[in-house]
Design a protein around this motif. Structure first.
Motif, short mmCIF file in Angstrom:
data_model
loop_
_atom_site.label_atom_id
_atom_site.label_comp_id
_atom_site.label_asym_id
_atom_site.label_seq_id
_atom_site.Cartn_x
_atom_site.Cartn_y
_atom_site.Cartn_z
N ASN A 169 0.87 -1.17 0.00
CA ASN A 169 0.00 0.00 0.00
C ASN A 169 0.91 1.23 0.00
OD1 ASN A 169 -1.70 2.18 0.67
ND2 ASN A 169 -3.04 0.90 1.91
N PRO A 170 0.86 2.06 -1.05
CA PRO A 170 1.82 3.17 -1.16
C PRO A 170 1.68 4.27 -0.11
CG PRO A 170 0.19 3.29 -2.92
CD PRO A 170 -0.01 1.97 -2.23
N THR A 171 0.58 4.26 0.64
CA THR A 171 0.42 5.27 1.69
C THR A 171 0.66 4.71 3.09
OG1 THR A 171 -1.98 4.89 1.84
CG2 THR A 171 -1.23 6.59 0.29
N VAL A 172 1.09 3.46 3.16
CA VAL A 172 1.36 2.82 4.45
C VAL A 172 2.87 2.60 4.60
CG1 VAL A 172 0.98 0.78 5.90
CG2 VAL A 172 -0.89 1.70 4.52
N LEU A 173 3.43 3.12 5.68
CA LEU A 173 4.86 3.05 5.93
C LEU A 173 5.17 1.93 6.93
CD1 LEU A 173 5.57 6.88 6.39
CD2 LEU A 173 5.64 5.54 4.27
N PRO A 174 6.38 1.40 6.90
CA PRO A 174 6.76 0.39 7.90
C PRO A 174 6.62 0.94 9.31
CG PRO A 174 8.38 0.50 6.11
CD PRO A 174 7.45 1.65 5.92
N GLY A 175 6.05 0.13 10.20
CA GLY A 175 5.86 0.58 11.58
C GLY A 175 4.66 1.47 11.78
N ALA A 176 3.71 1.45 10.83
CA ALA A 176 2.53 2.31 10.92
C ALA A 176 1.67 1.96 12.12
CB ALA A 176 1.71 2.19 9.64
N VAL A 177 1.12 2.99 12.75
CA VAL A 177 0.16 2.81 13.84
C VAL A 177 -1.16 3.44 13.41
CG1 VAL A 177 1.89 2.74 15.65
CG2 VAL A 177 0.92 4.94 14.98
N CYS A 178 -2.26 2.94 13.97
CA CYS A 178 -3.56 3.48 13.57
C CYS A 178 -4.57 3.29 14.70
CB CYS A 178 -4.06 2.82 12.29
SG CYS A 178 -4.27 1.04 12.39
N ILE A 179 -5.73 3.88 14.50
CA ILE A 179 -6.83 3.78 15.46
C ILE A 179 -8.09 3.37 14.72
CG2 ILE A 179 -7.57 6.21 15.28
CD1 ILE A 179 -7.88 6.11 18.41
N ASN A 180 -8.95 2.63 15.38
CA ASN A 180 -10.20 2.19 14.79
C ASN A 180 -11.18 3.37 14.72
OD1 ASN A 180 -12.92 1.06 14.53
ND2 ASN A 180 -11.99 -0.93 14.97
N PRO A 181 -11.64 3.76 13.53
CA PRO A 181 -12.48 4.96 13.41
C PRO A 181 -13.94 4.75 13.79
CG PRO A 181 -12.11 3.99 11.27
CD PRO A 181 -11.29 3.18 12.22
N ILE A 182 -14.30 3.56 14.26
CA ILE A 182 -15.64 3.34 14.79
C ILE A 182 -15.60 3.31 16.31
CG2 ILE A 182 -17.61 1.77 14.92
CD1 ILE A 182 -17.00 0.87 12.07
N SER A 183 -14.73 2.45 16.85
CA SER A 183 -14.65 2.29 18.30
C SER A 183 -13.68 3.25 18.96
CB SER A 183 -14.24 0.86 18.65
OG SER A 183 -12.93 0.59 18.15
N TRP A 184 -12.79 3.85 18.16
CA TRP A 184 -11.73 4.74 18.65
C TRP A 184 -10.85 4.04 19.70
CZ3 TRP A 184 -11.14 8.21 15.21
CH2 TRP A 184 -12.25 8.71 14.51
N THR A 185 -10.52 2.78 19.38
CA THR A 185 -9.60 2.00 20.20
C THR A 185 -8.40 1.60 19.35
OG1 THR A 185 -10.78 -0.05 19.67
CG2 THR A 185 -11.43 1.12 21.68
N ARG A 186 -7.33 1.14 20.03
CA ARG A 186 -6.08 0.79 19.35
C ARG A 186 -5.87 -0.72 19.23
NH1 ARG A 186 -1.90 4.41 20.07
NH2 ARG A 186 -0.68 2.92 18.86
N ASP A 187 -6.75 -1.53 19.83
CA ASP A 187 -6.55 -2.98 19.76
C ASP A 187 -7.22 -3.55 18.52
OD1 ASP A 187 -9.31 -3.43 20.29
OD2 ASP A 187 -8.94 -3.26 22.44
N GLU A 188 -7.15 -4.86 18.36
CA GLU A 188 -7.65 -5.50 17.15
C GLU A 188 -9.09 -5.99 17.27
OE1 GLU A 188 -3.94 -7.20 14.67
OE2 GLU A 188 -4.33 -8.35 16.50
N THR A 189 -9.79 -5.57 18.30
CA THR A 189 -11.19 -5.95 18.46
C THR A 189 -12.03 -5.35 17.32
OG1 THR A 189 -10.93 -5.96 20.86
CG2 THR A 189 -13.18 -5.89 19.99
N PRO A 190 -12.78 -6.19 16.59
CA PRO A 190 -13.58 -5.65 15.47
C PRO A 190 -14.70 -4.75 15.95
CG PRO A 190 -13.31 -8.05 15.31
CD PRO A 190 -12.87 -7.66 16.69
#
Length: 342
Positions: free
Chosen positions: A233-254
Protein backbone atom coordinates in the motif's frame (compact mmCIF):
# COMPACT_ATOMS: atom_id res chain seq x y z
CA UNK A 1 15.80 46.95 -21.65
CA UNK A 2 16.43 43.39 -22.89
CA UNK A 3 18.11 42.44 -19.59
CA UNK A 4 15.15 43.83 -17.64
CA UNK A 5 12.70 41.85 -19.80
CA UNK A 6 14.65 38.61 -19.26
CA UNK A 7 14.66 39.24 -15.52
CA UNK A 8 10.87 39.69 -15.50
CA UNK A 9 10.39 36.45 -17.45
CA UNK A 10 12.66 34.56 -15.05
CA UNK A 11 10.79 35.85 -12.00
CA UNK A 12 7.49 34.92 -13.63
CA UNK A 13 8.65 31.34 -14.12
CA UNK A 14 9.78 31.17 -10.50
CA UNK A 15 6.38 32.33 -9.32
CA UNK A 16 4.65 29.70 -11.45
CA UNK A 17 6.46 26.68 -10.13
CA UNK A 18 8.67 27.68 -7.26
CA UNK A 19 11.59 26.73 -9.46
CA UNK A 20 12.68 27.08 -13.09
CA UNK A 21 11.00 26.24 -16.36
CA UNK A 22 7.80 24.21 -16.57
CA UNK A 23 8.75 21.04 -18.41
CA UNK A 24 9.07 17.41 -17.38
CA UNK A 25 12.85 17.48 -17.46
CA UNK A 26 13.23 20.44 -15.06
CA UNK A 27 14.66 19.93 -11.63
CA UNK A 28 11.96 19.36 -9.00
CA UNK A 29 12.94 21.02 -5.70
CA UNK A 30 13.38 18.85 -2.62
CA UNK A 31 13.49 19.42 1.12
CA UNK A 32 16.23 21.81 2.17
CA UNK A 33 16.35 23.82 -1.05
CA UNK A 34 15.35 27.46 -1.16
CA UNK A 35 11.82 27.77 -2.53
CA UNK A 36 9.64 30.87 -2.74
CA UNK A 37 6.29 30.22 -0.95
CA UNK A 38 2.96 31.23 -2.41
CA UNK A 39 1.49 34.48 -1.10
CA UNK A 40 -1.18 33.75 1.52
CA UNK A 41 -1.94 37.40 2.13
CA UNK A 42 -3.98 37.03 -1.08
CA UNK A 43 -7.47 35.78 -0.35
CA UNK A 44 -7.61 34.09 -3.75
CA UNK A 45 -5.02 31.59 -2.48
CA UNK A 46 -7.50 30.36 0.13
CA UNK A 47 -10.18 27.83 -0.76
CA UNK A 48 -12.02 28.15 2.57
CA UNK A 49 -11.67 31.24 4.70
CA UNK A 50 -13.99 32.13 7.58
CA UNK A 51 -12.35 35.43 8.43
CA UNK A 52 -14.61 36.36 11.34
CA UNK A 53 -14.31 33.01 13.09
CA UNK A 54 -17.66 32.78 14.90
CA UNK A 55 -17.10 29.34 16.45
CA UNK A 56 -14.80 28.85 19.47
CA UNK A 57 -12.45 26.52 17.54
CA UNK A 58 -10.98 26.30 14.03
CA UNK A 59 -10.31 23.59 11.47
CA UNK A 60 -7.25 23.88 9.22
CA UNK A 61 -7.84 21.52 6.28
CA UNK A 62 -5.43 20.28 3.59
CA UNK A 63 -6.91 18.50 0.57
CA UNK A 64 -5.50 15.28 -0.95
CA UNK A 65 -3.63 15.09 -4.25
CA UNK A 66 -5.82 16.96 -6.72
CA UNK A 67 -3.23 17.74 -9.37
CA UNK A 68 -2.64 15.63 -12.48
CA UNK A 69 -0.66 16.55 -15.58
CA UNK A 70 -2.38 16.42 -18.94
CA UNK A 71 0.95 15.59 -20.58
CA UNK A 72 3.75 13.67 -18.85
CA UNK A 73 6.20 16.12 -20.40
CA UNK A 74 4.66 18.86 -18.29
CA UNK A 75 6.14 19.88 -14.96
CA UNK A 76 5.12 17.42 -12.16
CA UNK A 77 4.46 20.17 -9.59
CA UNK A 78 1.32 22.26 -9.97
CA UNK A 79 1.20 26.02 -9.97
CA UNK A 80 -0.85 27.66 -7.23
CA UNK A 81 -3.31 28.85 -9.92
CA UNK A 82 -3.77 25.45 -11.65
CA UNK A 83 -7.45 25.32 -12.54
CA UNK A 84 -7.83 21.55 -12.61
CA UNK A 85 -6.17 21.25 -9.18
CA UNK A 86 -8.41 23.93 -7.69
CA UNK A 87 -11.55 22.42 -9.19
CA UNK A 88 -10.73 18.94 -7.90
CA UNK A 89 -9.70 20.33 -4.49
CA UNK A 90 -13.04 22.12 -4.11
CA UNK A 91 -14.91 18.96 -5.09
CA UNK A 92 -13.11 16.83 -2.49
CA UNK A 93 -13.38 19.51 0.20
CA UNK A 94 -17.13 19.64 -0.31
CA UNK A 95 -17.29 16.33 1.54
CA UNK A 96 -14.06 15.99 3.52
CA UNK A 97 -13.77 19.47 4.99
CA UNK A 98 -17.51 19.74 5.57
CA UNK A 99 -17.34 16.71 7.83
CA UNK A 100 -15.67 19.08 10.30
CA UNK A 101 -17.80 22.20 9.80
CA UNK A 102 -19.67 21.72 13.08
CA UNK A 103 -16.40 21.40 14.99
CA UNK A 104 -14.96 24.76 13.98
CA UNK A 105 -14.42 27.58 11.50
CA UNK A 106 -12.99 26.20 8.25
CA UNK A 107 -9.67 27.37 6.80
CA UNK A 108 -8.14 25.70 3.76
CA UNK A 109 -5.33 27.11 1.61
CA UNK A 110 -4.62 26.18 -1.95
CA UNK A 111 -1.10 24.76 -2.10
CA UNK A 112 1.18 23.52 -4.86
CA UNK A 113 1.28 19.74 -5.10
CA UNK A 114 3.45 17.00 -6.50
CA UNK A 115 1.53 14.75 -8.89
CA UNK A 116 0.74 11.27 -7.55
CA UNK A 117 1.88 9.48 -10.71
CA UNK A 118 5.27 11.21 -10.40
CA UNK A 119 5.91 10.69 -6.71
CA UNK A 120 4.47 7.22 -6.09
CA UNK A 121 7.07 5.69 -8.40
CA UNK A 122 9.78 6.78 -5.93
CA UNK A 123 11.00 5.08 -2.78
CA UNK A 124 9.99 6.43 0.62
CA UNK A 125 13.08 8.62 1.05
CA UNK A 126 12.60 10.27 -2.35
CA UNK A 127 8.89 10.77 -1.73
CA UNK A 128 9.52 12.56 1.54
CA UNK A 129 12.18 14.73 -0.12
CA UNK A 130 9.74 15.88 -2.82
CA UNK A 131 6.86 16.37 -0.39
CA UNK A 132 9.25 18.40 1.76
CA UNK A 133 10.04 20.71 -1.14
CA UNK A 134 7.35 22.81 -2.83
CA UNK A 135 4.24 21.42 -1.07
CA UNK A 136 5.71 21.80 2.42
CA UNK A 137 6.97 25.31 1.64
CA UNK A 138 3.45 26.43 0.75
CA UNK A 139 1.71 24.63 3.61
CA UNK A 140 4.04 25.93 6.32
CA UNK A 141 3.68 29.45 4.92
CA UNK A 142 -0.12 29.10 4.81
CA UNK A 143 -0.36 27.71 8.34
CA UNK A 144 1.92 30.42 9.71
CA UNK A 145 -0.19 33.10 8.01
CA UNK A 146 -3.37 31.52 9.38
CA UNK A 147 -1.96 31.47 12.93
CA UNK A 148 -0.80 35.08 12.77
CA UNK A 149 -3.77 36.62 10.95
CA UNK A 150 -6.89 34.46 11.33
CA UNK A 151 -6.65 32.13 14.34
CA UNK A 152 -6.90 34.80 17.06
CA UNK A 153 -5.65 32.37 19.72
CA UNK A 154 -8.45 29.80 19.27
CA UNK A 155 -7.98 26.02 19.65
CA UNK A 156 -7.79 24.24 16.29
CA UNK A 157 -7.97 20.90 14.51
CA UNK A 158 -5.58 19.87 11.75
CA UNK A 159 -7.18 17.72 9.04
CA UNK A 160 -5.63 16.22 5.92
CA UNK A 161 -6.02 13.26 3.58
CA UNK A 162 -3.37 11.58 1.41
CA UNK A 163 -0.87 14.28 0.33
CA UNK A 164 -2.77 16.60 2.65
CA UNK A 165 -2.08 14.15 5.48
CA UNK A 166 1.63 14.23 4.64
CA UNK A 167 1.46 18.01 4.92
CA UNK A 168 -0.26 17.81 8.31
CA UNK A 169 2.67 15.66 9.41
CA UNK A 170 5.07 18.36 8.18
CA UNK A 171 3.25 20.91 10.36
CA UNK A 172 3.44 18.54 13.33
CA UNK A 173 7.10 17.63 12.87
CA UNK A 174 8.42 21.07 11.91
CA UNK A 175 6.16 23.99 12.83
CA UNK A 176 4.92 22.56 16.13
CA UNK A 177 8.44 21.68 17.18
CA UNK A 178 9.48 25.30 16.66
CA UNK A 179 6.25 26.78 18.08
CA UNK A 180 5.25 24.81 21.20
CA UNK A 181 2.92 27.60 22.31
CA UNK A 182 0.85 26.98 19.16
CA UNK A 183 0.90 23.22 19.68
CA UNK A 184 -0.73 23.73 23.10
CA UNK A 185 -3.89 24.91 21.27
CA UNK A 186 -4.08 21.87 18.96
CA UNK A 187 -7.20 19.84 19.74
CA UNK A 188 -6.21 16.96 17.46
CA UNK A 189 -4.59 16.18 14.11
CA UNK A 190 -6.50 13.93 11.72
CA UNK A 191 -3.81 12.38 9.52
CA UNK A 192 -6.03 10.23 7.30
CA UNK A 193 -4.83 8.20 4.31
CA UNK A 194 -1.12 8.29 5.15
CA UNK A 195 0.78 6.56 7.92
CA UNK A 196 2.17 7.86 11.17
CA UNK A 197 4.85 5.46 12.43
CA UNK A 198 6.25 4.37 15.77
CA UNK A 199 9.64 5.71 14.71
CA UNK A 200 8.22 9.14 13.91
CA UNK A 201 6.55 9.31 17.31
CA UNK A 202 9.83 8.36 18.97
CA UNK A 203 11.68 11.04 16.98
CA UNK A 204 9.12 13.67 18.05
CA UNK A 205 8.38 12.79 21.70
CA UNK A 206 6.21 15.87 22.24
CA UNK A 207 3.59 14.26 19.98
CA UNK A 208 1.00 11.77 21.21
CA UNK A 209 -1.11 9.27 19.30
CA UNK A 210 -4.78 8.96 20.26
CA UNK A 211 -5.76 6.16 22.63
CA UNK A 212 -9.50 6.79 22.82
CA UNK A 213 -12.42 8.93 21.59
CA UNK A 214 -11.90 11.98 23.82
CA UNK A 215 -8.18 12.57 24.33
CA UNK A 216 -6.85 15.87 23.01
CA UNK A 217 -3.57 17.16 21.66
CA UNK A 218 -3.30 13.86 19.81
CA UNK A 219 -2.86 12.36 16.33
CA UNK A 220 -5.59 10.25 14.71
CA UNK A 221 -4.49 8.21 11.71
CA UNK A 222 -5.54 5.18 9.64
CA UNK A 223 -5.51 3.70 6.12
CA UNK A 224 -8.38 1.46 4.98
CA UNK A 225 -7.99 -1.90 3.24
CA UNK A 226 -9.93 -5.07 2.44
CA UNK A 227 -9.11 -8.31 4.29
CA UNK A 228 -6.24 -10.48 3.08
CA UNK A 229 -4.16 -7.73 1.50
CA UNK A 230 -0.55 -8.70 0.88
CA UNK A 231 0.44 -6.16 -1.78
CA UNK A 232 2.20 -2.91 -0.94
CA UNK A 233 0.00 0.00 0.00
CA UNK A 234 1.82 3.17 -1.16
CA UNK A 235 0.42 5.27 1.69
CA UNK A 236 1.36 2.82 4.45
CA UNK A 237 4.86 3.05 5.93
CA UNK A 238 6.76 0.39 7.90
CA UNK A 239 5.86 0.58 11.58
CA UNK A 240 2.53 2.31 10.92
CA UNK A 241 0.16 2.81 13.84
CA UNK A 242 -3.56 3.48 13.57
CA UNK A 243 -6.83 3.78 15.46
CA UNK A 244 -10.20 2.19 14.79
CA UNK A 245 -12.48 4.96 13.41
CA UNK A 246 -15.64 3.34 14.79
CA UNK A 247 -14.65 2.29 18.30
CA UNK A 248 -11.73 4.74 18.65
CA UNK A 249 -9.60 2.00 20.20
CA UNK A 250 -6.08 0.79 19.35
CA UNK A 251 -6.55 -2.98 19.76
CA UNK A 252 -7.65 -5.50 17.15
CA UNK A 253 -11.19 -5.95 18.46
CA UNK A 254 -13.58 -5.65 15.47
CA UNK A 255 -16.18 -2.91 15.38
CA UNK A 256 -19.26 -4.04 13.46
CA UNK A 257 -20.93 -2.12 10.65
CA UNK A 258 -23.98 -1.73 12.88
CA UNK A 259 -21.82 0.32 15.27
CA UNK A 260 -20.79 2.68 12.47
CA UNK A 261 -22.37 6.14 12.85
CA UNK A 262 -22.78 6.28 9.07
CA UNK A 263 -20.94 6.32 5.76
CA UNK A 264 -21.24 8.95 3.02
CA UNK A 265 -21.68 6.96 -0.19
CA UNK A 266 -23.01 7.73 -3.64
CA UNK A 267 -26.06 5.53 -4.16
CA UNK A 268 -29.01 5.83 -6.51
CA UNK A 269 -27.34 8.78 -8.21
CA UNK A 270 -26.75 10.89 -5.12
CA UNK A 271 -24.55 11.07 -2.06
CA UNK A 272 -26.32 9.84 1.04
CA UNK A 273 -25.79 8.56 4.54
CA UNK A 274 -25.68 4.76 4.69
CA UNK A 275 -25.88 3.01 8.04
CA UNK A 276 -24.53 -0.49 8.61
CA UNK A 277 -22.28 -0.21 5.56
CA UNK A 278 -18.64 -0.42 6.72
CA UNK A 279 -17.10 -2.29 9.64
CA UNK A 280 -13.55 -1.75 10.97
CA UNK A 281 -10.81 -3.86 12.50
CA UNK A 282 -7.17 -2.95 13.09
CA UNK A 283 -4.49 -5.18 11.57
CA UNK A 284 -1.47 -4.34 13.69
CA UNK A 285 0.91 -6.29 11.47
CA UNK A 286 0.06 -4.17 8.41
CA UNK A 287 -0.72 -1.06 10.44
CA UNK A 288 -4.05 -0.56 8.68
CA UNK A 289 -7.81 -0.62 9.29
CA UNK A 290 -9.55 -3.58 7.66
CA UNK A 291 -13.06 -3.20 6.26
CA UNK A 292 -14.66 -6.57 5.46
CA UNK A 293 -18.22 -5.54 4.56
CA UNK A 294 -17.49 -3.61 1.37
CA UNK A 295 -16.85 -5.13 -2.08
CA UNK A 296 -13.31 -4.12 -3.19
CA UNK A 297 -14.26 -4.50 -6.86
CA UNK A 298 -16.91 -1.80 -6.47
CA UNK A 299 -15.08 0.58 -4.13
CA UNK A 300 -11.64 0.58 -5.69
CA UNK A 301 -9.17 3.48 -5.98
CA UNK A 302 -9.09 2.81 -9.71
CA UNK A 303 -8.27 6.40 -10.66
CA UNK A 304 -4.76 5.93 -9.25
CA UNK A 305 -2.90 3.02 -10.85
CA UNK A 306 -0.53 2.63 -7.91
CA UNK A 307 -3.29 1.37 -5.60
CA UNK A 308 -3.91 -2.39 -5.95
CA UNK A 309 -7.40 -3.86 -5.72
CA UNK A 310 -8.42 -3.99 -2.08
CA UNK A 311 -7.00 -0.65 -1.00
CA UNK A 312 -9.84 1.73 -0.11
CA UNK A 313 -7.71 4.88 -0.17
CA UNK A 314 -10.35 7.05 -1.86
CA UNK A 315 -12.90 6.05 0.77
CA UNK A 316 -10.90 6.55 3.99
CA UNK A 317 -13.17 9.47 4.86
CA UNK A 318 -16.39 8.25 3.31
CA UNK A 319 -16.61 4.83 5.00
CA UNK A 320 -16.39 6.46 8.46
CA UNK A 321 -17.69 9.92 7.60
CA UNK A 322 -20.16 10.43 10.44
CA UNK A 323 -17.80 8.85 12.96
CA UNK A 324 -15.22 11.50 12.05
CA UNK A 325 -17.86 14.23 12.15
CA UNK A 326 -19.03 13.24 15.64
CA UNK A 327 -15.56 12.55 17.00
CA UNK A 328 -14.21 15.95 15.97
CA UNK A 329 -17.01 17.64 17.90
CA UNK A 330 -16.41 15.42 20.94
CA UNK A 331 -12.70 16.25 21.03
CA UNK A 332 -13.33 19.98 20.59
CA UNK A 333 -15.89 19.99 23.40
CA UNK A 334 -13.50 18.09 25.66
CA UNK A 335 -10.66 20.49 24.84
CA UNK A 336 -12.81 23.55 25.52
CA UNK A 337 -13.91 22.12 28.89
CA UNK A 338 -10.29 21.60 29.93
CA UNK A 339 -9.35 24.99 28.40
CA UNK A 340 -11.96 26.77 30.55
CA UNK A 341 -10.76 24.98 33.68
CA UNK A 342 -7.19 26.26 33.34
Amino acid sequence: MRKKLLCIIFLFLLALGGCGAQDGNSHVPVAGEEIIPSNYAKEKNWMLLEEKGQKPADVFYLYPTSWARKDKKDYPVSTIQAKNMRKRARSVAASQARAFDMAGNLYAPYYRQVEAAFILDRDQEEQMAYYGGVPKTDVIAAFDYYIKHYNQGRPFLLVGHSQGAVMVKEILFDYMDKNPEVYKRMVAAYVIGFSVTEQELEEHPYLKFAEGPEDTGVIISYNTEAPGMTEKNPTVLPGAVCINPISWTRDETPASASENAGSLIKAEGREQKLEGFADARIDKERGTVICSTVDPAVYHSSDVEHFPLGIFHRFDFRFYYYNLKENAQVRVEKFLEEWDDE
